[in-house]
Write a protein that holds these residues in place. Structure first.
Motif, PDB file in Angstrom:
ATOM      1  N   ASP A  66      12.614   7.012  10.108  1.00 54.02           N
ATOM      2  CA  ASP A  66      11.317   7.414  10.945  1.00 54.02           C
ATOM      3  C   ASP A  66      11.284   6.288  12.064  1.00 54.02           C
ATOM      4  N   ASP A  95      10.052  -6.963  -4.522  1.00 59.90           N
ATOM      5  CA  ASP A  95       8.974  -7.324  -3.828  1.00 59.90           C
ATOM      6  C   ASP A  95       8.830  -8.878  -3.893  1.00 59.90           C
ATOM      7  N   ARG A 155       0.704  -1.081  -0.040  1.00 66.40           N
ATOM      8  CA  ARG A 155      -0.094   0.095  -0.020  1.00 66.40           C
ATOM      9  C   ARG A 155       0.821   1.191   0.089  1.00 66.40           C
ATOM     10  N   ILE A 156       1.748   1.415   1.008  1.00 68.74           N
ATOM     11  CA  ILE A 156       2.778   2.765   0.941  1.00 68.74           C
ATOM     12  C   ILE A 156       3.698   2.597  -0.102  1.00 68.74           C
TER      13      ILE A 156
HETATM   14  P1  NAD Z   1       1.689  -3.961   2.927  1.00 66.39           P
HETATM   15  O1  NAD Z   1       1.488  -5.194   3.678  1.00 66.39           O
HETATM   16  O2  NAD Z   1       0.575  -3.271   1.946  1.00 66.39           O
HETATM   17  O3  NAD Z   1       2.957  -4.233   1.837  1.00 66.39           O
HETATM   18  C1  NAD Z   1       4.190  -4.591   2.279  1.00 66.39           C
HETATM   19  C2  NAD Z   1       4.922  -5.329   1.085  1.00 66.39           C
HETATM   20  O4  NAD Z   1       5.981  -5.917   1.440  1.00 66.39           O
HETATM   21  C3  NAD Z   1       3.883  -6.409   0.137  1.00 66.39           C
HETATM   22  O5  NAD Z   1       3.810  -5.975  -1.080  1.00 66.39           O
HETATM   23  C4  NAD Z   1       4.578  -7.630   0.495  1.00 66.39           C
HETATM   24  O6  NAD Z   1       4.494  -8.664  -0.647  1.00 66.39           O
HETATM   25  C5  NAD Z   1       6.252  -7.242   0.583  1.00 66.39           C
HETATM   26  N1  NAD Z   1       7.082  -8.347   1.348  1.00 66.39           N
HETATM   27  C6  NAD Z   1       6.806  -8.724   2.580  1.00 66.39           C
HETATM   28  N2  NAD Z   1       7.641  -9.602   2.851  1.00 66.39           N
HETATM   29  C7  NAD Z   1       8.721  -9.275   2.009  1.00 66.39           C
HETATM   30  C8  NAD Z   1      10.048  -9.952   1.846  1.00 66.39           C
HETATM   31  N3  NAD Z   1      10.529 -10.635   2.725  1.00 66.39           N
HETATM   32  N4  NAD Z   1      10.599  -9.656   0.776  1.00 66.39           N
HETATM   33  C9  NAD Z   1      10.064  -8.872  -0.173  1.00 66.39           C
HETATM   34  N5  NAD Z   1       8.965  -8.146  -0.147  1.00 66.39           N
HETATM   35  C10 NAD Z   1       8.020  -8.425   1.001  1.00 66.39           C
HETATM   36  O7  NAD Z   1       2.299  -2.892   3.988  1.00 66.39           O
HETATM   37  P2  NAD Z   1       2.071  -1.343   4.070  1.00 66.39           P
HETATM   38  O8  NAD Z   1       0.809  -0.954   4.432  1.00 66.39           O
HETATM   39  O9  NAD Z   1       2.700  -0.701   2.500  1.00 66.39           O
HETATM   40  O10 NAD Z   1       3.322  -1.037   5.295  1.00 66.39           O
HETATM   41  C11 NAD Z   1       4.501  -1.383   5.178  1.00 66.39           C
HETATM   42  C12 NAD Z   1       5.142  -1.274   6.599  1.00 66.39           C
HETATM   43  O11 NAD Z   1       5.226   0.109   6.912  1.00 66.39           O
HETATM   44  C13 NAD Z   1       4.302  -1.839   7.573  1.00 66.39           C
HETATM   45  O12 NAD Z   1       4.547  -3.326   7.797  1.00 66.39           O
HETATM   46  C14 NAD Z   1       4.488  -1.126   8.818  1.00 66.39           C
HETATM   47  O13 NAD Z   1       5.526  -2.037   9.670  1.00 66.39           O
HETATM   48  C15 NAD Z   1       4.910   0.301   8.352  1.00 66.39           C
HETATM   49  N6  NAD Z   1       4.284   1.409   8.662  1.00 66.39           N
HETATM   50  C16 NAD Z   1       4.988   2.444   9.319  1.00 66.39           C
HETATM   51  C17 NAD Z   1       4.253   3.408   9.755  1.00 66.39           C
HETATM   52  C18 NAD Z   1       5.004   4.715  10.590  1.00 66.39           C
HETATM   53  O14 NAD Z   1       4.413   5.428  10.938  1.00 66.39           O
HETATM   54  N7  NAD Z   1       6.298   4.685  10.278  1.00 66.39           N
HETATM   55  C19 NAD Z   1       2.833   3.664   9.641  1.00 66.39           C
HETATM   56  C20 NAD Z   1       2.361   2.488   8.831  1.00 66.39           C
HETATM   57  C21 NAD Z   1       2.889   1.406   8.386  1.00 66.39           C
END
Ligand code: NAD
Length: 329
Positions: A253, A172, A152-153
């Motif tokens: 962050d 990914d 998503r992010i």
């Molecule tokens: P998401 O689940 O939508 O996306 C994560 C992506 O990582 C997926 O596409 C997945 O296939 C990929 N992935 C997982 N394991 C992998 C690996 N071993 N190798 C390669 N790719 C891999 O998550 P998101 O919503 O985009 O969020 C990402 C991360 O951001 C969250 O897990 C959370 O820890 C962090 N986050 C931080 C804040 C902040 O305030 N700093 C806020 C929200 C989320």
């Protein structure tokens, strides 16, 4: 009315939850959830926690013993929860998406600040120092950004980077065919990117994915930004990468040892964490204390989804947005 105890609550949490809550008695506690503070949940039907609360086997067993029926995470990440212990005993719900824009925009803010030295310029002009020496950046246009994790992010940052005219490459586990970008191997991403932004969850596979070996494969002079979880980066290796100038600057962050520090005013405390002190003192490191999520929209969405998760559970047992050991989270 069901009683919900909130741990690690800040004024902005109270503001966003009070604006929407009609159905629950909420007990807002400033304390983090730990083995010592778990007893404060006594008499609660559910608890609500954030990213630096401890939800280990001891805490889970105590909560069950005290009659707590649900843990609601007001976060997307759940790497801090012992899902195995909770399995089939205590349901855990989360907020899978609240504003990917908030986090992606913060990642770009860190990149821009690193490159255009806004942090230095701000401090200089406050002292009427209008010199430009040392503030040189480079155009983002036509540069290559490597996105680690196109969930998503990561997807929002891809759109933002394209708006800057950047060349986007990504790595990914699962390639999304709907994204108009080039997926590459991890090694290619490391060696070709002028800047790298990490958007992976913290799992056994991603822990310390950024380490001495992967840093040594990076293009010399790369900017590295992490808004995901601190544990994805081996911080000592990062410091070595900054010292030998492979990494030109880092925007962080999150930090792997942030739990007892971030979200608190520690300005009157002697910080015992030497690694953190080194990072804070490096002129090319920008640290924000896990604030990427902190926008009005994100907080409102967190409150909305969390309250709805809790409402569904107590209404008819529906567990929305569950995370569990055997689920496909
Ligand atoms: P998401 O689940 O939508 O996306 C994560 C992506 O990582 C997926 O596409 C997945 O296939 C990929 N992935 C997982 N394991 C992998 C690996 N071993 N190798 C390669 N790719 C891999 O998550 P998101 O919503 O985009 O969020 C990402 C991360 O951001 C969250 O897990 C959370 O820890 C962090 N986050 C931080 C804040 C902040 O305030 N700093 C806020 C929200 C989320």
């Amino acid at each position: 009315m069901k009683k919900i105890t909130f741990f690690d609550t800040k004024p902005y949490d109270i503001h966003s939850f009070d604006a929407l809550n009609k159905n629950f008695i909420i007990n807002y506690l400033p304390e983090k959830l730990t083995r010592q503070t778990v007893y404060l949940a006594k008499g609660s039907d559910a608890i609500c926690v954030f990213v630096n609360d401890t939800i280990d086997s001891f805490v889970i067993d105590k909560l069950i013993e005290m009659g707590v029926k649900l843990i609601a995470l007001r976060s997307a990440g759940f790497n801090h929860v012992d899902l195995k212990t909770a399995s089939n005993k205590l349901p855990i719900v989360r907020v899978p998406a609240y504003s990917p824009y908030a986090v992606a925009e913060h990642a770009m803010a860190l990149l821009l600040t690193l490159n255009r030295k806004i942090h230095k310029a701000y401090a200089r002009t406050k002292e009427f120092n209008f010199s430009l020496n040392g503030l040189m950046g480079f155009d983002f246009y036509n540069k290559t950004i490597g996105i680690l994790g196109t969930g998503r992010i990561g997807q929002i940052l891809i759109k933002i980077a394209k708006g800057f005219g950047m060349n986007v490459i990504a790595y990914d586990l699962y390639q999304n065919p709907n994204l108009d970008i080039q997926y590459v191997t991890l090694d290619d991403l490391l060696s070709k990117s002028d800047m790298i932004s990490v958007h992976l969850p913290l799992t056994e596979q991603t822990k310390h994915l950024i380490n001495d070996e992967t840093i040594n494969k990076m293009k010399k002079g790369v900017y590295l930004v992490n808004t995901s979880r601190g544990g994805v980066i081996n911080t000592e290796a990062l410091i070595r990468g900054l010292k030998n100038e492979i990494i030109k600057g880092a925007g962080l962050d999150v930090y792997e040892e942030e739990t007892n520090l971030f979200f608190e005013d520690m300005s009157d405390t002697i910080i015992q964490d030497d690694i953190l002190s080194i990072l804070v003192n490096m002129p090319n490191v920008i640290l924000t204390s896990h604030q990427a999520f902190l926008t009005e929209e994100a907080l409102s969405n967190i409150a909305k989804t969390t309250l709805s998760n809790i409402e569904s559970f107590f209404k008819d047992g529906t567990i929305n947005n569950e995370v569990c050991y055997l689920c496909k989270n």
